[in-house]
Design an enzyme around this catalytic site. Structure first.
Site, short mmCIF file in Angstrom:
data_model
loop_
_atom_site.label_atom_id
_atom_site.label_comp_id
_atom_site.label_asym_id
_atom_site.label_seq_id
_atom_site.Cartn_x
_atom_site.Cartn_y
_atom_site.Cartn_z
N ARG A 1 10.90 -0.15 8.46
CA ARG A 1 11.27 -0.51 9.96
C ARG A 1 12.78 -0.46 9.93
NH1 ARG A 1 7.17 0.40 11.49
NH2 ARG A 1 5.59 -0.74 12.67
N GLU B 1 14.55 1.92 19.01
CA GLU B 1 13.95 3.24 19.02
C GLU B 1 13.82 3.53 20.49
OE1 GLU B 1 10.66 3.57 16.23
OE2 GLU B 1 11.87 3.24 14.68
N HIS C 1 10.52 8.71 14.01
CA HIS C 1 9.50 7.54 13.84
C HIS C 1 8.17 8.41 13.75
CE1 HIS C 1 8.27 3.29 13.80
NE2 HIS C 1 7.34 3.92 12.97
N ARG D 1 0.63 -1.40 0.28
CA ARG D 1 0.06 -0.03 0.08
C ARG D 1 0.87 1.38 -0.10
NH1 ARG D 1 -1.45 -2.83 4.13
NH2 ARG D 1 -3.40 -4.01 4.18
N ILE D 2 1.75 1.38 0.97
CA ILE D 2 2.51 2.68 1.16
C ILE D 2 3.45 2.88 -0.10
CG2 ILE D 2 4.11 3.84 2.54
CD1 ILE D 2 2.96 2.39 4.93
C1 GLV Z 1 4.19 2.71 12.10
O1 GLV Z 1 5.29 2.65 11.95
C2 GLV Z 1 3.27 1.81 11.85
O2 GLV Z 1 3.62 0.69 11.63
O3 GLV Z 1 2.08 2.19 11.96
#
Ligand code: GLV
Length: 369
Positions: free
Chosen positions: A266, A295, A317, A161-162
């Site tokens: 990630r 993180e 993030h 999707r992204i």
């Molecule tokens: C953020 O990193 C998410 O996975 O929504």
């Protein structure tokens, strides 16, 4: 008839907590902004809660599921990524977990694009110059120039999707696009993007012809001016195509010395010491990171080396951190709303109680006939 469900949330998700409370749920929210210790999560789960709201900071594994035996009915994660949840363990204990895919797609992709622009046009260095009163004159090429994005070639690593949303944004900047994904290819989408590129060119909206195609990882890395990473974190044994340390020394060396790497996926997809070395030794032109192996970023991380500061943008993030994206109570707009709705679906047995039909349940495979 009020619902008598008990829920523990490991962080505040804003107004969406009231979506649950207004339905009669008893909801306890961990009051600190940091993640609770795992021992507290175990304690809460053991106390007999029905639902647990988690973030990517919480490790959810067999120990948690064991503590919830007989009571815990759902884990609702406020994130699209769920590498902190052991899927095999969830399946073994038959606990469904939900995520918040879709609603953060555009926000994350636009942020990746902004990171790319920041890096290419040296926005951070340029603003420092101004603020520190080092801007003494206008000059055609001093004190430095940036690289244009328009007309360049980008490699999209991961076309879920992204990645697809990032493709759409890059196409708008007249970029050529190389796509790579070992597990999921969307040739229809790529064809549609090519058609829009051709139409924009034919109608005089973009001067140069541009193109998009799927290629091998090696081709993508060798040809791209920008590489943007959009894969899930998959460790050895979790997939035929693991992504852990995909950007290691070997693959970083395949990139052009002028190329820029952007990672909003990630942290562990990138081997950080290898990246710091790549930047120090100029194997690549620069990198912009929003996610890290650990993180928050360690104070002694090699990525903080002042020698690479001008080529290494470090963000906290933050890619999905838009107001509507993070907090809207509407499950079609906000991660918080979707997180609450995922929990409601499971606890209240929506979709006829069929977990395989619930849109936000991730591990449907554990509940098929
Ligand atoms: C953020 O990193 C998410 O996975 O929504």
């Amino acid at each position: 008839m009020p619902n008598k469900f008990r829920v523990f949330a490991t962080c505040d998700i804003g107004e969406s907590i009231n979506l649950l409370r207004n339905r009669g749920y008893e909801v306890e929210v961990y009051p600190q902004p940091e993640a609770p210790p795992k021992s507290l999560i175990i304690e809460k789960v053991k106390s007999g809660i029905d639902g647990l709201i988690t973030t990517l900071r919480d490790t959810i594994d067999a120990e948690v599921f064991e503590a919830g035996k007989g009571n815990l009915k759902v884990i609702s994660q406020i994130a699209v990524g769920f590498d902190n949840i052991n899927r095999a363990d969830a399946n073994k204990y038959k606990i469904p977990f939900t995520n918040t895919a879709d609603v953060l797609t555009e926000a994350t992709a636009e942020f990746a694009f902004f990171m790319l622009g920041d890096l290419a046009r040296k926005l951070w260095t340029a603003e420092h110059l101004t603020r520190e009163n080092k801007w003494g004159f206008w000059h055609p090429y001093l004190p430095f120039l940036g690289d244009e994005v328009t007309g360049k070639t980008i490699a999209i690593i991961g076309t879920g999707r992204i990645g697809l949303a990032m493709i759409k944004k890059c196409a708008g900047f007249d970029m050529n696009i190389l796509c790579y994904d070992p597990a999921y290819q969307n040739h229809d989408y790529v064809k549609a993007i090519q058609e829009t590129m051709d139409l924009r060119h034919a109608r005089g909206i973009q001067r140069e012809k541009t193109w998009i195609k799927y290629v091998s990882l090696d081709e993508a890395l060798a040809q791209a001016d920008f590489v943007s990473v959009h894969v899930p974190l998959l460790r050895e044994g979790e997939s035929d195509a693991p992504t852990y340390h995909l950007f290691n020394e070997t693959n970083l060396r395949k990139m052009k010395p002028t190329a820029f790497l952007v990672n909003t996926s990630r942290g562990p997809v990138v081997d950080e010491p290898a990246l710091a070395k790549a930047l120090r030794e100029n194997w690549i032109g620069g990198a912009a990171l929003d996610v890290y192996e650990k993180e928050p970023l360690a104070t002694d991380s090699p990525l903080r080396d002042p020698a690479i500061e001008d080529r290494c943008r470090l963000l906290p993030h933050f890619a999905s951190a838009g107001k509507i994206t993070r907090l809207s109570t509407d499950p079609n707009k906000g991660m918080a709303g979707r997180c609450a709705q995922g929990m409601i679906d499971v606890l209240e047995g929506n979709y006829g109680g069929d977990l395989t039909k619930m849109p936000y349940v991730v591990n449907k495979e554990a509940f098929g006939k």
